[in-house]
Design an enzyme around this catalytic site. Structure first.
Site, PDB file in Angstrom:
ATOM      1  N   LYS A 173      14.881   2.244   9.602  1.00 15.98           N
ATOM      2  CA  LYS A 173      14.265   1.065  10.219  1.00 15.98           C
ATOM      3  C   LYS A 173      13.421   0.347   9.174  1.00 15.98           C
ATOM      4  CE  LYS A 173      10.630  -0.553  13.193  1.00 15.98           C
ATOM      5  NZ  LYS A 173      10.230  -1.439  12.108  1.00 15.98           N
ATOM      6  N   GLU A 248       3.953   9.760   5.000  1.00 18.67           N
ATOM      7  CA  GLU A 248       3.327   9.219   3.780  1.00 18.67           C
ATOM      8  C   GLU A 248       2.443   8.068   4.221  1.00 18.67           C
ATOM      9  OE1 GLU A 248       3.517  10.331   0.791  1.00 18.67           O
ATOM     10  OE2 GLU A 248       5.114  11.794   1.090  1.00 18.67           O
ATOM     11  N   CYS A 282      -0.097   1.780  -1.406  1.00 21.84           N
ATOM     12  CA  CYS A 282      -0.746   2.948  -0.796  1.00 21.84           C
ATOM     13  C   CYS A 282      -1.643   3.664  -1.798  1.00 21.84           C
ATOM     14  CB  CYS A 282       0.302   3.897  -0.233  1.00 21.84           C
ATOM     15  SG  CYS A 282       1.544   4.348  -1.439  1.00 21.84           S
ATOM     16  N   GLU A 381      -9.202   1.466   4.464  1.00 20.24           N
ATOM     17  CA  GLU A 381      -8.110   1.003   3.619  1.00 20.24           C
ATOM     18  C   GLU A 381      -7.878  -0.477   3.914  1.00 20.24           C
ATOM     19  OE1 GLU A 381      -4.040   2.039   4.517  1.00 20.24           O
ATOM     20  OE2 GLU A 381      -3.605   2.207   2.385  1.00 20.24           O
TER      21      GLU A 381
END
Ligand code: NDP
Length: 489
Positions: A173, A248, A282, A381
């Protein structure tokens, strides 16, 4: 306007529903994307499940699977520029980065291609004289692979490569934000010759596509990259089916700079760590933790570099920082920077939309001095070009600040003292420690985090085993009849 299609069971189709995709550099719609709903997802997973037992895939030798992956790698390398332009158009990531990254994605497929026929079972030294026992290593089943918008081809490769090397089938996806490069990549999968249903590539929205996919009863393995909040949904969904999950996730990665480091060289690494990919990475080194005695000097160097960065059209090779991928992302960053300034953080540079970019989702490279302040920018973040600066005295304080986060993905240590470097490597709570460098990656090296940064590793040998399961086989070697269990001897 361009339009893209799903790739399901070896066939391309526009699907029954579509949505508009926006070019982040202009804020204008540039393409129509197919939108998979629950029925499409169900059909796709069933196709992938069928493909697992289709002789066209199941009867291939591991070496033949490897050859298909080598072919795919060559096709990715040959089409890297076209794929890079699509990724840049759909996500705003600058062309310099997308073209270099996609050329390297081919190496990831080559790495996994080479591993396909090195996945071995085992013969066990069983403690019973009339038995032979061995382990067969088999593909784990249908894999649901989910990726976010940043680096989609790269994040797909670290899932598709090991899954296909192991003999699994995959439903991938793509993110609704920027799916163009993966939908275009599906043509290369078809050209490489993977049998229908082995690789399926769809896109759609989280609730009616991602959620249905991760809770589907025929999915045995979920490989997810994204944010921690979505990861919790994914893990809950996986519980329905007891699917094996790797996650992750994000980070708030510390970059610890000691006064004995080469500060000019370090400043280049810090800038690359936070401003590459417009901070939408990330592993972004978003917390600079610098020894107090060199803090002002370091911040000055960084501010000079940040102000000199060329902001511009992401398709222009001269551009160094492009737009953010979505207006939502830019709004989020603006809100957190405003909260941080209210909390007492000092603006060193940036902190606003750059002049001359009224269209598009641009935000200037920003540095905030957060020393002695509880600044949200140093905790959350942001996934944007914002560096929060903190300072320390002594190694113990450096470690305490570096580990003062629920995340644990990446980290950097800059020092010329080798013993200190080893101590820092031992004490930092993160899945990756870069010493006197930042952002290096390779298919050979495992990648993944501690704590809220996820579970499991992508890349490296172990990641391929994670797409297999073993079957223990017991074979009795004696020709004597099996004794009656109810007759006492
Ligand atoms: P999200 O978690 O919002 O989305 C990630 C993917 O999950 C998207 O494809 C999304 O689809 C899909 N999704 C959304 N809801 C669901 C659901 N309920 N079930 C299943 N799938 C769902 O992350 P972002 O897109 O915001 O990406 C940024 C995050 O990704 C950051 O935290 C970043 O750190 C992390 N990341 C981690 C990396 C790593 O390797 N550790 C690498 C790159 C990014 P849709 O887009 O349609 O909503």
């Amino acid at each position: 306007m361009r339009s893209f299609e799903h790739y399901i069971d070896g066939t391309f189709s526009a699907g029954t529903q579509q949505f508009e995709s926006v070019n982040p550099a202009t804020g204008e719609t540039w393409a129509l994307m197919p939108r998979a709903g629950a029925e499409d997802v169900d059909r796709t997973v069933k196709a992938a499940h069928r493909a697992l037992s289709d002789p066209a895939w199941r009867n291939l030798t591991a070496t033949q699977r490897g050859k298909l992956l080598y072919k795919l790698a060559d096709l990715v390398a040959a089409n890297a520029q076209t794929l890079a332009e699509l990724e840049t158009a759909d996500t705003g990531k600058i062309i310099r980065e997308t073209s270099a990254q996609i050329a390297y994605v081919a190496e990831y497929y080559r790495y996994y291609a080479g591993l396909a026929d090195k996945l071995q079972g085992a013969h066990l030294p069983i403690d019973k004289p009339d038995m032979e026992v061995w382990l067969r290593r088999e593909p784990i089943g249908v894999v649901a692979a989910i990726v976010p918008w940043n680096s989609q081809l790269f994040l797909a490769a670290v899932k598709l490569g090991p899954a296909l090397a192991a003999g699994c089938s995959v439903v991938l996806k793509a993110s609704e934000d920027g799916p163009a490069p993966l939908l275009a990549f599906a043509k290369l999968v078809q050209e490489a010759g993977f049998p229908p249903g082995v690789v399926n590539i769809i896109t759609g929205f989280g609730p009616d596509c991602g959620s249905v996919l991760t809770s589907h009863p025929l999915v045995s393995r979920i490989a997810f990259t994204g944010g921690p909040e979505t990861a919790r949904h994914v893990m809950r969904n996986a519980a329905n089916n007891l699917a094996h999950v790797t996650l992750e996730l994000g980070g708030k990665s510390p970059v610890v700079v000691f006064g004995d480091a080469d500060l000019d060289s370090t400043a280049n690494a810090v800038v690359a760590g936070i401003f590459a990919a417009t901070g939408q990475s990330c592993v972004a080194g978003s917390r600079l933790i610098v020894e107090r005695r060199v803090k002002d000097q370091m911040v000055q160097k960084l501010a000079a570099k940040a102000k000199a960065i060329r902001i511009g059209d992401p398709q222009d090779r001269a551009t160094e920082v492009g737009p953010l991928a979505t207006a939502r992302q830019r709004d989020h960053i603006e809100a957190v920077v405003a909260q941080s300034l209210s909390a007492g953080a000092k603006l060193v540079c940036g902190g606003a939309r750059p002049e001359g970019f009224a269209k598009g989702f641009y935000y200037s490279p920003t540095i905030l001095d957060c020393d002695g302040v509880n600044s949200p920018s140093a905790e959350k973040e942001l996934f944007g070009p914002v560096l929060s600066v903190l300072s320390f005295d002594g190694e113990q304080e450096a470690i305490r600040i570096a580990n003062d986060t629920p995340f644990g993905l990446a980290s950097g240590v800059f020092t010329s003292n080798l013993s200190r470097a080893h101590r820092m490597v031992r004490d930092i709570h993160a899945g990756i420690v870069w010493v006197n460098t930042y952002r290096a990656v390779s298919p050979i090296v495992p990648f993944g985090g501690f704590g809220m940064s996820g579970t499991g590793r992508e890349g490296g040998l172990e990641s391929v085993l994670d797409y297999t399961r073993t079957k223990s086989v017991w074979l009795r070697t004696s020709d004597d009849p099996i004794p009656d269990p109810f007759v006492m001897r």
